[in-house]
Write an enzyme that holds these catalytic residues in place. Structure first.
Site, PDB file in Angstrom:
ATOM      1  N   HIS A 195       0.827  -1.206   0.000  1.00  0.00           N
ATOM      2  CA  HIS A 195       0.000   0.000   0.000  1.00  0.00           C
ATOM      3  C   HIS A 195       0.860   1.254   0.000  1.00  0.00           C
ATOM      4  O   HIS A 195       0.429   2.310  -0.452  1.00  0.00           O
ATOM      5  CB  HIS A 195      -0.991  -0.033   1.160  1.00  0.00           C
ATOM      6  CG  HIS A 195      -2.108  -0.972   0.870  1.00  0.00           C
ATOM      7  ND1 HIS A 195      -2.115  -2.261   1.305  1.00  0.00           N
ATOM      8  CD2 HIS A 195      -3.210  -0.819   0.099  1.00  0.00           C
ATOM      9  CE1 HIS A 195      -3.206  -2.867   0.842  1.00  0.00           C
ATOM     10  NE2 HIS A 195      -3.887  -2.010   0.111  1.00  0.00           N
ATOM     11  N   GLU A 438     -11.555 -10.372  -4.624  1.00  0.00           N
ATOM     12  CA  GLU A 438     -10.092 -10.310  -4.510  1.00  0.00           C
ATOM     13  C   GLU A 438      -9.525 -11.537  -3.806  1.00  0.00           C
ATOM     14  O   GLU A 438      -8.332 -11.617  -3.539  1.00  0.00           O
ATOM     15  CB  GLU A 438      -9.658  -9.020  -3.802  1.00  0.00           C
ATOM     16  CG  GLU A 438     -10.375  -8.728  -2.501  1.00  0.00           C
ATOM     17  CD  GLU A 438      -9.993  -7.370  -1.909  1.00  0.00           C
ATOM     18  OE1 GLU A 438      -8.998  -6.769  -2.336  1.00  0.00           O
ATOM     19  OE2 GLU A 438     -10.713  -6.929  -0.987  1.00  0.00           O
ATOM     20  N   ASP A 462      -4.896  -8.041  -4.521  1.00  0.00           N
ATOM     21  CA  ASP A 462      -5.036  -9.165  -3.603  1.00  0.00           C
ATOM     22  C   ASP A 462      -5.346 -10.461  -4.346  1.00  0.00           C
ATOM     23  O   ASP A 462      -4.888 -11.523  -3.935  1.00  0.00           O
ATOM     24  CB  ASP A 462      -6.129  -8.870  -2.565  1.00  0.00           C
ATOM     25  CG  ASP A 462      -5.578  -8.016  -1.438  1.00  0.00           C
ATOM     26  OD1 ASP A 462      -4.454  -8.293  -0.985  1.00  0.00           O
ATOM     27  OD2 ASP A 462      -6.246  -7.051  -1.025  1.00  0.00           O
ATOM     28  N   CYS A 509     -10.520  -2.540  -9.944  1.00  0.00           N
ATOM     29  CA  CYS A 509      -9.929  -1.401  -9.240  1.00  0.00           C
ATOM     30  C   CYS A 509      -8.521  -1.703  -8.730  1.00  0.00           C
ATOM     31  O   CYS A 509      -7.919  -0.886  -8.051  1.00  0.00           O
ATOM     32  CB  CYS A 509     -10.833  -0.954  -8.082  1.00  0.00           C
ATOM     33  SG  CYS A 509     -11.059  -2.218  -6.841  1.00  0.00           S
TER      34      CYS A 509
END
Ligand code: PEP
Ligand code: MG
Length: 577
Positions: A195, A438, A462, A509
């Site tokens: 992240h 995910e 993920d 996304c």
């Protein structure tokens, strides 16, 4: 002489600046005033830290191999003696009481005073002993900081225009540094899907990760160039190279300006299909980037950053105020709010993986955490519902693994709606509900999830991590991270097909959606909604406007059976030709 190193470029752009080496054990100190009634607690914190530091030194002494030279143990003995001396055992406590300040600040004042005394000594041997003093102070500080306190860096001017070199940075560190004007960063650990890397991309902060031992080779203050695309790190480059990189910076700016001409161009493939280009945002300020590129709305609002910024669980009002600001700034464009996906590499002090969580990415994160503790979940749901009265909002649940989790989350949402209705709150009764796909189980059963949802959103970051069993933040296994792996592509295709069958939209996304190399492949697999960092939108628009979907369909399907890396590269070249 210039020194050239190579890491993994994770956030394009070139940065030129001076090096700031971040050593976590060179703690930062800020003064905090402590109420008189809490001074006792602060003193106790100091005493516990002091005693923990002592225990740690004793443990080190015990572990010294017998055959080691005497110097080694006498070195530890000296540190123990220093630790037990009043200058460290009691003086900081006096300072806490006198100045009514936090233990860290008291320790810093005491350390500065002692170091000054050593500095003023003429004897060079004695002067060098100040390093020992600093180490012992650091031991206590380590114990203080790890005693339930955050290790996140704080906002200061020291980061301005610097390139920070660190072992690793958390997303919260990255955000703080960006707000303080940092020019870029290099970390020794980490991968392109952490992240921290995602955040660097959306903040437009050039970054290189996975450069092992960077802090050993780079020196504080020296001039550095980093290329966040290729991963090149160049120390002391000299005038000619600096001029070369300035030229490249100018060329990048020209390219961005050129792409800017597409701002108002329709988001349609050359063959006419309408393609939705949405933005991923992390913080409310991202909206201005989204507006700059005319995104159709927000496809993913990662609300975790609301928690990370304050290092605490926000209350309903804080959630509500932020969502209202975002929805107003969007001026009627839709906002997809993902309910909080804390856990793994996004933790706050209040919510940390327990000691048994050897693998936090598979632990209590995302929807699991929310269902486990509705006191975190419900205030956010209430705030989202309240905000839905002011503009078009969709709810997105992260990390769904089983349909029963989804049903549980929906029931909680219904109960929340009922209690709000009873109190006269207005909200969108038909607020659309989506699920992140995910986890492989959710992708395989996408059609079952689709029956209960208004839209699906594929989280490739993920999905790839869990399908290929590679920790997305572990740089040692990054080489296995492969969006073109046929297992991954088959899952993506089956999710898109499940959406088509159920007649509900499917968005992607994950980072894959913002990579122009994969745009045609994804269009060929049937994807029509892409959500990505705002600064990728025009580049993707540029590709899709030059694509005839019927021309890439067959080519895209051939990826599903291609296991050979070289052949994949050829297929990619062909589809993008
Ligand atoms: C994903 O997993 O692809 C995703 C978009 O969510 P995050 O990166 O926040 O885990
Ligand atoms: Mg995810």
């Amino acid at each position: 002489m210039a020194l050239m190193l190579n890491g993994m470029g994770v956030s394009r752009g070139i940065s030129i600046g001076n090096v700031f080496i971040l050593h976590r054990n060179q703690h930062e100190f800020t003064e905090q005033k402590i109420d008189k009634k809490n001074l006792g607690k602060e003193v106790k914190r100091y005493k516990t830290a002091h005693s923990n530091a002592r225990k740690q030194l004793l443990k080190i002494r015990k572990e010294i191999p017998k055959e080691s030279p005497d110097d080694v143990s006498s070195f530890i003995e000296t540190h123990l003696l220093m630790l037990d001396d009043a200058m460290m055992a009691t003086s900081p406590i006096e300072i806490i009481k006198e100045n009514q300040c936090n233990a860290e600040w008291a320790l810093k004042l005491q350390r500065d005073a002692i170091v000054k005394v050593f500095d003023s000594m003429d004897d060079p041997y004695i002067a060098t002993r100040q390093d020992d003093v600093k180490h012992v102070f650091n031991h206590i500080m380590d114990a203080l900081v790890s005693n339930g306190k955050s290790r996140t860096v704080s906002k200061t001017d020291q980061w301005r225009d610097r390139i920070v070199i660190a072992d690793d940075l958390t997303p919260a560190d990255t955000m703080v540094m960006q707000h303080s004007g940092v020019a870029g960063f290099v970390t020794e650990m980490g991968g392109p899907l952490s992240h921290t890397a995602i955040l660097a991309r959306s903040l437009d902060l050039p970054a290189v990760v996975g450069l092992h031992e960077a802090r050993k080779y780079l020196k504080a203050g020296e001039q550095l160039v980093i290329d966040g695309k290729s991963g090149l790190v160049l120390a002391e480059p000299g005038e000619t190279l600096i001029e070369h990189f300035h030229k490249r910076q100018r060329a990048l700016r020209r390219k961005t300006k050129e792409l800017g001409k597409l701002n108002d161009a329709k988001s349609r493939a050359k063959s006419g299909e309408k393609i939705e280009l949405l933005a991923n945002i992390e913080v409310e300020e991202d909206i201005k980037h989204l507006r700059r590129v005319n995104a159709a709305g927000v496809g993913l609002y990662r609300t975790e950053f609301l928690y990370l910024q304050g290092n605490k669980v926000p209350d309903e009002e804080e959630h509500y105020k932020t969502y209202i600001k975002v929805i107003r700034a969007l001026k009627g464009a839709p906002l997809t709010i993902r309910t909080v996906d804390l856990g793994a590499d996004k933790e706050i002090d209040q919510i940390k993986s327990g000691p048994l969580a050897h693998n936090p990415a598979m632990g209590l994160r995302g929807i699991r955490l929310c269902l486990n503790d509705p006191s975190i979940f419900v205030p956010q749901l209430r705030a989202i519902l309240r905000a839905s009265a002011k503009g078009p909002i969709k709810i997105l649940f992260p990390m769904l693994t089983t349909v029963s989790e989804l049903i549980q989350a929906k029931q909680l949402l219904e109960t929340t709606k009922e209690s709000m209705r009873a109190r006269g709150y207005k909200f969108d009764e038909k607020i659309p509900l989506g699920g992140m796909i995910e986890v492989p189980s959710a992708a395989i059963s996408a059609s079952h999830f689709a029956e209960h949802l208004d839209f699906l959103s594929i989280g490739t970051n993920d999905l790839i991590q869990y399908t290929l069993a590679i920790d997305r933040i572990d740089d040692q296994v990054n080489y296995l991270y492969d969006p073109l792996n046929p297992a991954v592509l088959s899952l993506i295709k089956s999710v898109i097909d499940a959406g088509i069958k159920q007649k509900i939209p499917v968005t992607m996304c994950g980072e894959m959606a913002g990579n122009p190399s994969y745009t045609r492949l994804l269009l060929g697999l049937g994807l029509r909604e892409f959500s990505m960092p705002p600064n990728s939108i025009l580049e993707i628009k540029n590709v899709l406007r030059q694509t005839r979907v019927s021309n890439v369909r067959r080519k895209a399907l051939s990826f599903l059976h291609c296991t050979d890396k070289e052949k994949q590269a050829i297929l990619l070249e062909k589809i993008n030709a």
